[in-house]
Enzyme design. Structure first.
Site, PDB file in Angstrom:
ATOM      1  N   GLU A 252      -0.250  -2.933 -10.103  1.00 20.62           N
ATOM      2  CA  GLU A 252      -0.061  -3.621  -8.946  1.00 20.62           C
ATOM      3  C   GLU A 252       0.921  -4.167  -8.426  1.00 20.62           C
ATOM      4  O   GLU A 252       1.806  -4.327  -7.125  1.00 20.62           O
ATOM      5  CB  GLU A 252      -1.096  -4.776  -9.158  1.00 20.62           C
ATOM      6  CG  GLU A 252      -2.546  -4.478  -8.870  1.00 20.62           C
ATOM      7  CD  GLU A 252      -2.921  -3.807  -7.596  1.00 20.62           C
ATOM      8  OE1 GLU A 252      -2.308  -4.107  -6.394  1.00 20.62           O
ATOM      9  OE2 GLU A 252      -3.455  -3.066  -7.391  1.00 20.62           O
TER      10      GLU A 252
ATOM     11  N   GLU B  25       0.797  -1.081  -0.213  1.00 18.20           N
ATOM     12  CA  GLU B  25       0.195  -0.057  -0.375  1.00 18.20           C
ATOM     13  C   GLU B  25       0.755   1.362   0.201  1.00 18.20           C
ATOM     14  O   GLU B  25       0.349   2.561  -0.589  1.00 18.20           O
ATOM     15  CB  GLU B  25      -0.817  -0.378   0.978  1.00 18.20           C
ATOM     16  CG  GLU B  25      -1.681  -1.268   1.364  1.00 18.20           C
ATOM     17  CD  GLU B  25      -2.826  -1.718  -0.393  1.00 18.20           C
ATOM     18  OE1 GLU B  25      -3.174  -0.460  -0.705  1.00 18.20           O
ATOM     19  OE2 GLU B  25      -3.212  -2.282   0.523  1.00 18.20           O
TER      20      GLU B  25
END
Ligand SMILES: [Zn+2]
Length: 271
Positions: A203, A146
């Site tokens: 990602e 994150e």
């Protein structure tokens, strides 16, 4: 208002001219994992932060009003301790990040999810910690991932992409209504694509950088693999965190192939 309008219109005029230059920027250094993809950044960090800080404050206030914010003090303390260790390591990739206004909160929910908003605003749902019985190193794997999204300004990149495709006038009109309520805020956020999932390449980049961060912070990088195996094992009902992210088999093999590269960093911290 005039100032905002002016700056957005200026941005509109200059965007086309500077696109080839800004298209060649990168918000972080590549690290040992070699995350060196060039980024298209047409919208400023300030514009993104203005929007997302407002949305973040709204999320946190809503959770507080519902009695769902930071209910387990020990749990929040544990998350913040892990976050601190990771944030210290961001300096290698991006020297300004350690001075950001980082925040870590939990929201009580069964949902298996965690996310970060631009500028380092981290939220963990209690469901992901409790249902998956996460170890500290597994929490560090999620948090590193994150944090990497924030360091790489992936949301700003998404906004820049819709900025380039949707046309500037529409965006400027949306942003001008900003102060007149939540409906407008939500409208601008969706217009900018900020509510869309990250792309596959973002990602995979967040996985790589997250792995390096956790290793540098002293967490065994193998925990990133055990984390994703736990995610896979949740089976039937696809957890939210997983559904907005690419195939876990693909990411497990990418992580496994990078572990030897970051292992010396982890071993350096345990010596
Ligand atoms: Zn992600």
């Amino acid at each position: 208002m005039k100032t905002l309008k002016h700056s957005l219109l200026t941005l509109a005029v200059s965007a086309a001219a500077i696109m080839p230059i800004v298209g060649c920027t990168s918000t972080t250094s590549a690290g040992v994992v070699g995350a060196d993809r060039k980024q298209l950044l047409l919208v400023s960090s300030q514009e993104i932060l203005q929007l997302s800080n407002q949305a973040y404050a709204e999320t946190i206030n809503q959770a507080r009003r519902a009695g769902k914010l930071d209910n387990n003090y020990e749990q929040v303390k544990r998350l913040r301790k892990i976050a601190d260790k990771l944030i210290t390591q961001t300096e290698v990739l991006r020297p300004d990040a350690k001075n950001w206004d980082w925040k870590v909160h939990t929201i009580t929910s069964d949902s298996i999810n965690a996310y970060v908003m631009p500028g380092g605003k981290i939220v963990f749902y209690t469901g992901i910690i409790e249902k998956l019985r996460l170890t500290d190193a597994e929490i560090a794997a999620i948090m590193g991932h994150e944090i990497a999204h924030a360091l790489r300004e992936h949301s700003r990149e998404k906004a820049s992409r819709s900025f380039a495709t949707q046309g500037v006038l529409q965006l400027a009109t949306g942003a001008l209504g900003l102060s007149s309520g939540q409906a407008q805020l939500a409208g601008v956020i969706s217009q900018l694509g900020l509510d869309l999932p990250h792309s596959r390449s973002q990602e995979s980049e967040a996985d790589k950088i997250g792995l390096e961060l956790m290793a540098r912070a002293g967490y065994d990088p193998n925990a990133s693999v055990s984390l994703w195996k736990k995610m896979q094992a949740t089976g039937g009902s696809v957890p939210q965190f997983l559904s907005t992210h690419p195939s876990s088999t693909t990411r497990i093999s990418q992580l496994q192939s990078l572990i030897p590269t970051v292992m010396p960093l982890f071993q350096g911290t345990t010596r």
